[in-house]
Enzyme design. Sequence first.
Site, PDB file in Angstrom:
ATOM      1  N   ASP A  96       0.862  -1.177   0.000  1.00 22.56           N
ATOM      2  CA  ASP A  96       0.000   0.000   0.000  1.00 22.56           C
ATOM      3  C   ASP A  96       0.904   1.235   0.000  1.00 22.56           C
ATOM      4  O   ASP A  96       1.705   1.420   0.917  1.00 22.56           O
ATOM      5  CB  ASP A  96      -0.853  -0.048   1.279  1.00 22.56           C
ATOM      6  CG  ASP A  96      -2.150   0.705   1.154  1.00 22.56           C
ATOM      7  OD1 ASP A  96      -2.141   1.768   0.504  1.00 22.56           O
ATOM      8  OD2 ASP A  96      -3.150   0.260   1.742  1.00 22.56           O
ATOM      9  N   ASP A 196      -2.831   4.808  -2.439  1.00 24.35           N
ATOM     10  CA  ASP A 196      -3.765   5.507  -1.567  1.00 24.35           C
ATOM     11  C   ASP A 196      -4.188   6.849  -2.178  1.00 24.35           C
ATOM     12  O   ASP A 196      -3.342   7.586  -2.706  1.00 24.35           O
ATOM     13  CB  ASP A 196      -3.022   5.755  -0.237  1.00 24.35           C
ATOM     14  CG  ASP A 196      -3.937   6.172   0.883  1.00 24.35           C
ATOM     15  OD1 ASP A 196      -4.852   5.403   1.220  1.00 24.35           O
ATOM     16  OD2 ASP A 196      -3.735   7.273   1.431  1.00 24.35           O
ATOM     17  N   GLU A 238      -6.612   3.989  -5.583  1.00 24.39           N
ATOM     18  CA  GLU A 238      -7.796   4.334  -4.792  1.00 24.39           C
ATOM     19  C   GLU A 238      -8.271   5.708  -5.255  1.00 24.39           C
ATOM     20  O   GLU A 238      -7.561   6.696  -5.090  1.00 24.39           O
ATOM     21  CB  GLU A 238      -7.475   4.362  -3.298  1.00 24.39           C
ATOM     22  CG  GLU A 238      -8.728   4.532  -2.458  1.00 24.39           C
ATOM     23  CD  GLU A 238      -8.496   5.132  -1.072  1.00 24.39           C
ATOM     24  OE1 GLU A 238      -9.355   4.964  -0.206  1.00 24.39           O
ATOM     25  OE2 GLU A 238      -7.465   5.806  -0.854  1.00 24.39           O
ATOM     26  N   HIS A 312     -10.891  -1.587   4.665  1.00 27.08           N
ATOM     27  CA  HIS A 312     -10.670  -1.139   6.044  1.00 27.08           C
ATOM     28  C   HIS A 312     -11.336   0.206   6.336  1.00 27.08           C
ATOM     29  O   HIS A 312     -11.276   0.677   7.468  1.00 27.08           O
ATOM     30  CB  HIS A 312      -9.169  -1.049   6.294  1.00 27.08           C
ATOM     31  CG  HIS A 312      -8.522  -0.026   5.403  1.00 27.08           C
ATOM     32  ND1 HIS A 312      -8.443  -0.186   4.030  1.00 27.08           N
ATOM     33  CD2 HIS A 312      -7.968   1.178   5.667  1.00 27.08           C
ATOM     34  CE1 HIS A 312      -7.867   0.873   3.503  1.00 27.08           C
ATOM     35  NE2 HIS A 312      -7.571   1.713   4.470  1.00 27.08           N
ATOM     36  N   ASP A 313     -11.906   0.847   5.340  1.00 28.37           N
ATOM     37  CA  ASP A 313     -12.581   2.138   5.538  1.00 28.37           C
ATOM     38  C   ASP A 313     -14.097   2.004   5.499  1.00 28.37           C
ATOM     39  O   ASP A 313     -14.810   2.990   5.704  1.00 28.37           O
ATOM     40  CB  ASP A 313     -12.181   3.122   4.426  1.00 28.37           C
ATOM     41  CG  ASP A 313     -10.708   3.482   4.445  1.00 28.37           C
ATOM     42  OD1 ASP A 313     -10.123   3.543   5.547  1.00 28.37           O
ATOM     43  OD2 ASP A 313     -10.138   3.715   3.362  1.00 28.37           O
TER      44      ASP A 313
END
Length: 543
Positions: A96, A196, A238, A312-313
């Site tokens: 990531d 990200d 993302e 995870h969000d």
Amino acid sequence: MNWWQESVVYQIYPRSFKDSNQDGIGDLQGIISKLDYLSYLGIDVIWLCPVYESPNEDNGYDISDYFSIMRDFGSMSDMEELIQKSKKHGISIVMDIVANHTSSEHRWFKEAQKSVDNPYRQYYVFKPNTGKIPSDLKSIFLGSAWSLDEQTNSYYLHLFAKSQPDLNWHYKPVRDELYQMINWWLDKGIQGFRFDVIDLVAKDLDQNKISDGPKLHDYIQELNLNCFKKHSILTVGETWGATTEKAKRYSNLDGSEFSMIFNFSHILLDQEPGKEKWDTVELDLVKLKKVFNDQQVDLYQKGWNSLFWNNHDLPRIVSRWGNDQEYREQSAKMLGTLLHFMQGTPYIYQGEELGMTNVKFESFSDYRDIETQNMIRDRRKKGLTDDQIMASIQKIGRDNARTPFPWNKSDFGGFSEVQPWINMNPNYSLINAQEQLGRVDSVLEYYRKLIWFRRVSNLKDIIRDGQFELMYSDHKDLFAYKRILGSMELKVYCNFHSHSIHLNEDVQTMKLILSNYDEIDSNHGLNLRPYEAIVLEGKGNDL
Ligand code: GLC
Ligand code: CA
């Protein structure tokens, strides 16, 4: 064909996966100890959330050194061991990359704070303090996006927390440093990256353009040339601001940008338009079908989709759009079926394969997430009641996805022998891996089948390449579609509700591929029970 087009990715949030040294925090040795589990599940790729050195204000999304491993998680040699051992299991590692911002503890930022003419000053976005805040730009984690750096009496930009200053991508040396770092990880044997909030990096403050800055695609292409070109890797951006139209460009088939992006247009459908993420509305299934249809049809032979419900969000999908009570298992399997028979690369977020649910902690202080804590302060200030605030957190807050992985029903779910950094979901004695492993009708075994269909079975070609065709587009409770390849056809039927649906369809000539009930009810048409999912195979032209 690229290898990642027939792969299944499993996302690991290391803090909550497995604790190997009994400090209550998941770590790299914990992951290594569970590679057999991941092999059994059948996945090909691990997307590892950030494991770099970090003060952990945002659980690793605030990196203070890209070249070392967070002490809580282990050491660089643990990381190397994970790469090696994963490879032996046939699993690739995707890292990531958080490059829109660093931690304020990063050496570059500390240098930049020293003086206005420090060489690192241009690595970030500073504005002189003229007595008022540079603009009314808001941070995504609430409050102003500008904070004062007292040492040099200047404001600096942070689209997230104060401790996450934004990097200045318009300054070439910044981009070069990042490319070098990415190549360094490639040399270690990494087989891909998740970028990200990549659509924020080219922000143009003068033009008031934060997402999708005018130079965004130039930078992505430059990144691609500098880092991806020589390798066969999986890259995924993302991009909260992406539409299906934009996805085409990002994932275009000439390979000049990313393999794919995370297009959130389906998952944002229960957010009240124009409001904050905390303000949710009921999902409209007809709209969901339309959005998926657009993604599937528009990208067909033009780009590539990622397929996901969770990360995870995001809250747990079974609580969000399924039924986490009476029909938890059926609805978890139904949602998995719906996604895994579409075209694209599926992402499974840890615990999704168990049908893990959202969590209802008792007090605000049980929540660890910085976004949630900021929101509590903000909404109290705005006059909302604690009950209203709690309801939003329990519905949509990020900690729903961050409770430790329940391996078994022993204390702390076999995640750790001590109290974890965040509480377990209290339902872990019922929902855990040990209970589901080998139980033929468990959600876990069902996910294994989903993965097997895509990777191994003789349906793999049609799942990868078949054309998508939505059926019953106006039906309010049913999501059904076809996949077509040559003379082959798959039909997928998913009931999104707890009441039954009757369809006037003759499916007697079709072969049953998969169902989340013991047997299907196809007498006098097709009858779908609560949250039932059915996959059938037939010869398209004969029907
Ligand atoms: C991304 C991450 C999220 C993080 C944010 C800032 O959206 O997924 O967890 O807080 O970026 O880095
Ligand atoms: Ca640990």
